[in-house]
Design a protein around this motif. Structure first.
Motif, PDB file in Angstrom:
ATOM      1  N   UNK A  69      -3.286 -13.209  22.125  1.00 13.21           N
ATOM      2  CA  UNK A  69      -4.026 -12.622  21.012  1.00 13.21           C
ATOM      3  C   UNK A  69      -3.876 -11.109  20.952  1.00 13.21           C
ATOM      4  N   UNK A  70      -3.671 -10.458  22.094  1.00  7.30           N
ATOM      5  CA  UNK A  70      -3.587  -9.000  22.113  1.00  7.30           C
ATOM      6  C   UNK A  70      -2.408  -8.488  21.295  1.00  7.30           C
ATOM      7  N   UNK A  71      -1.301  -9.222  21.288  1.00  6.47           N
ATOM      8  CA  UNK A  71      -0.122  -8.812  20.533  1.00  6.47           C
ATOM      9  C   UNK A  71      -0.011  -9.531  19.202  1.00  6.47           C
ATOM     10  N   UNK A  72      -0.998 -10.362  18.872  1.00  9.67           N
ATOM     11  CA  UNK A  72      -0.897 -11.213  17.707  1.00  9.67           C
ATOM     12  C   UNK A  72      -1.255 -10.523  16.403  1.00  9.67           C
ATOM     13  N   UNK A  73      -0.995 -11.212  15.288  1.00 11.68           N
ATOM     14  CA  UNK A  73      -1.299 -10.654  13.973  1.00 11.68           C
ATOM     15  C   UNK A  73      -2.743 -10.830  13.558  1.00 11.68           C
ATOM     16  N   UNK A  74      -3.523 -11.617  14.335  1.00 10.87           N
ATOM     17  CA  UNK A  74      -4.920 -11.829  13.990  1.00 10.87           C
ATOM     18  C   UNK A  74      -5.077 -12.397  12.593  1.00 10.87           C
ATOM     19  N   UNK A  75      -6.053 -11.861  11.864  1.00 10.42           N
ATOM     20  CA  UNK A  75      -6.327 -12.400  10.532  1.00 10.42           C
ATOM     21  C   UNK A  75      -5.268 -12.020   9.500  1.00 10.42           C
ATOM     22  N   UNK A  76      -4.298 -11.165   9.861  1.00 13.25           N
ATOM     23  CA  UNK A  76      -3.222 -10.839   8.923  1.00 13.25           C
ATOM     24  C   UNK A  76      -2.272 -12.011   8.713  1.00 13.25           C
ATOM     25  N   UNK A  77      -2.236 -12.931   9.672  1.00 13.79           N
ATOM     26  CA  UNK A  77      -1.420 -14.122   9.507  1.00 13.79           C
ATOM     27  C   UNK A  77      -0.032 -13.995  10.095  1.00 13.79           C
TER      28      UNK A  77
END
Length: 446
Positions: A164-172
């Motif tokens: 999750x730290x490198x992820x796009x999160x809610x941006x998709x």
């Protein structure tokens, strides 16, 4: 031959040159970059050098000579009077005028995963919303639509903390990082250069067509997939289906010869590759340079990711010496090559980890987790180098001047690359969320 490309768009120039040069395109790329770099309309880039495990500030950029906490290393002069680094940073010392050391970092997360998430997103983990990493946010804000390459690339991220730290999160998934990893049997962690006569093999798998499938057949298959996928999406609208289609399309774009060649380090001369260092970090820095000169806005390169290399609870000084030498070679060469190509002034580099380490040395000759007072470094485009901002006490235990929080760091990074940190992205609940709620540090910006 100096090339004047001021009257051409980057896309037009690449299209024209590709027809003439074909496989020899790598010969003109440095000249093109040098000509385009000073152009104020050129897109900006950011390179994050991530130090997994939490690097020790008192053995790198905020040393305490003469104090019991100082440790074994000597403090060395740089090309900026009064600004001193570790003796193991000879290459960086010669470029200290381009570095701004933030010695007053202070956070409240001393756990690896939580600290990694905090430093990448500016948010503490655990809430209902999955926030995008700074790489995803800046990739969206600085997206380059003139390239088949992804806008966010992570080189050798550690499997343990990269989620999750490198992820796009809610941006998709459209703004997720494309991952470059080590291939073959070579160890991926930090290694002393003298212990290996090989160059680390980094790349992206499955970028070439499988045996027996030519380009025409591939294109026909792709056209059929697009037709069927469109029919499926029209009858099954859902986030999961859209995400799968986005990921597949991104992978197909990377198979384009222009994109695939960016990751092919065999195109570089052996002496250039060795100048970065033989390990995965040095070769990752070289990939970062190749991506930046092709217009990729955000690249993250990790040192120590697979084993949390900077997590030096034991044997701190031998480990940090080895890591520092690998860091110094890769980072200093990266800056030199970017400068030679006219790209350093449009590329901002950020060096950081999830926290610092205790100034006092434990019973195992190590240093433990310490988020209270530590250092990050900014360099390159948009940064007023040759200075230290913030100060810790003589023991290194607390910040005594210009305390800096993570939101301030991220806001400063945004401003350096020309992005307004108050830019809002919208969560799935239509809630506007700024890239950073912090205040840019004007003293380290130009």
């Amino acid at each position: 031959m100096r090339m004047n490309v001021s009257n051409f768009s980057r896309r037009r120039f690449l299209q024209t040159s590709a027809a003439m040069l074909g496989a020899a395109s790598c010969a003109w790329l440095p000249q093109f970059a040098a000509a385009a770099g000073p152009d104020p309309s050129r897109k900006r880039s950011c390179i994050l050098l991530w130090m997994a495990g939490g690097p020790t500030q008192t053995d790198t950029f905020d040393m305490k000579p003469g104090h019991a906490n100082g440790g074994e290393f000597k403090e060395a002069e740089t090309n900026v009077p009064g600004l001193r680094f570790s003796e193991h940073f000879g290459g960086l010392a010669r470029q200290a005028d381009k570095l701004a050391v933030l010695r007053g970092m202070s956070t409240k997360e001393g756990d690896h995963q939580r600290g990694t998430y905090l430093m990448h997103t500016g948010q503490r983990p655990g809430g209902p919303l999955n926030y995008p990493s700074i790489g995803a946010s800046l990739a969206k804000a600085m997206a380059n639509r003139d390239t088949t390459l992804p806008n966010y690339v992570a080189v050798n991220p550690g499997a343990f903390l990269s989620g999750a730290a490198l992820g796009p999160g809610f941006l998709g998934p459209r703004y997720a990082a494309a991952t470059v990893g080590a291939r073959g049997n070579r160890p991926t962690g930090p290694q002393p250069i003298e212990d290996s006569d090989q160059l680390a093999d980094l790349g992206v798998d499955f970028l070439s067509l499988p045996p027996g499938i030519d380009q025409d057949r591939h294109d026909a298959r792709l056209a059929l997939w697009k037709q069927q996928q469109q029919q499926f999406l029209s009858g099954h609208p859902s986030g999961a289906a859209e995400a799968q289609a986005t990921i597949f399309q991104s992978a197909v774009k990377m198979m384009h010869p222009e994109a695939a060649s960016a990751f092919d380090l065999s195109q570089e001369r052996t002496e250039v590759r060795e100048s970065y260092g033989r390990g995965t970090f040095g070769q990752g820095c070289l990939i970062a340079r190749r991506l930046v000169e092709r217009g990729v806005p955000f690249v993250e390169v990790t040192l120590g990711g697979n084993g949390l290399g900077w997590d030096t609870h034991q044997n701190n000084f031998n480990t940090v010496k080895r890591l520092s030498e690998e860091l110094d070679q890769g980072w200093s060469t990266l800056m030199t090559e970017l400068a030679d190509r006219g790209l350093l002034e449009s590329t901002t580099i950020c060096w950081m980890g999830e926290f610092g380490r205790t100034p006092n040395i434990n019973n195992n000759a190590g240093r433990d987790h310490f988020p209270d007072a530590w250092s990050c470094v900014l360099s390159g485009g948009g940064i007023a180098g040759g200075q230290a901002y913030g100060k810790t006490d003589e023991a290194g235990m607390e910040v005594t001047e210009n305390k800096t929080e993570v939101q301030d760091l991220l806001a400063t990074l945004c401003r350096a690359v020309g992005v307004d940190p108050t830019t809002e992205h919208y969560s799935p609940q239509a809630r506007p969320i700024k890239i950073s709620e912090g205040s840019p540090i004007d003293q380290v910006l130009v």
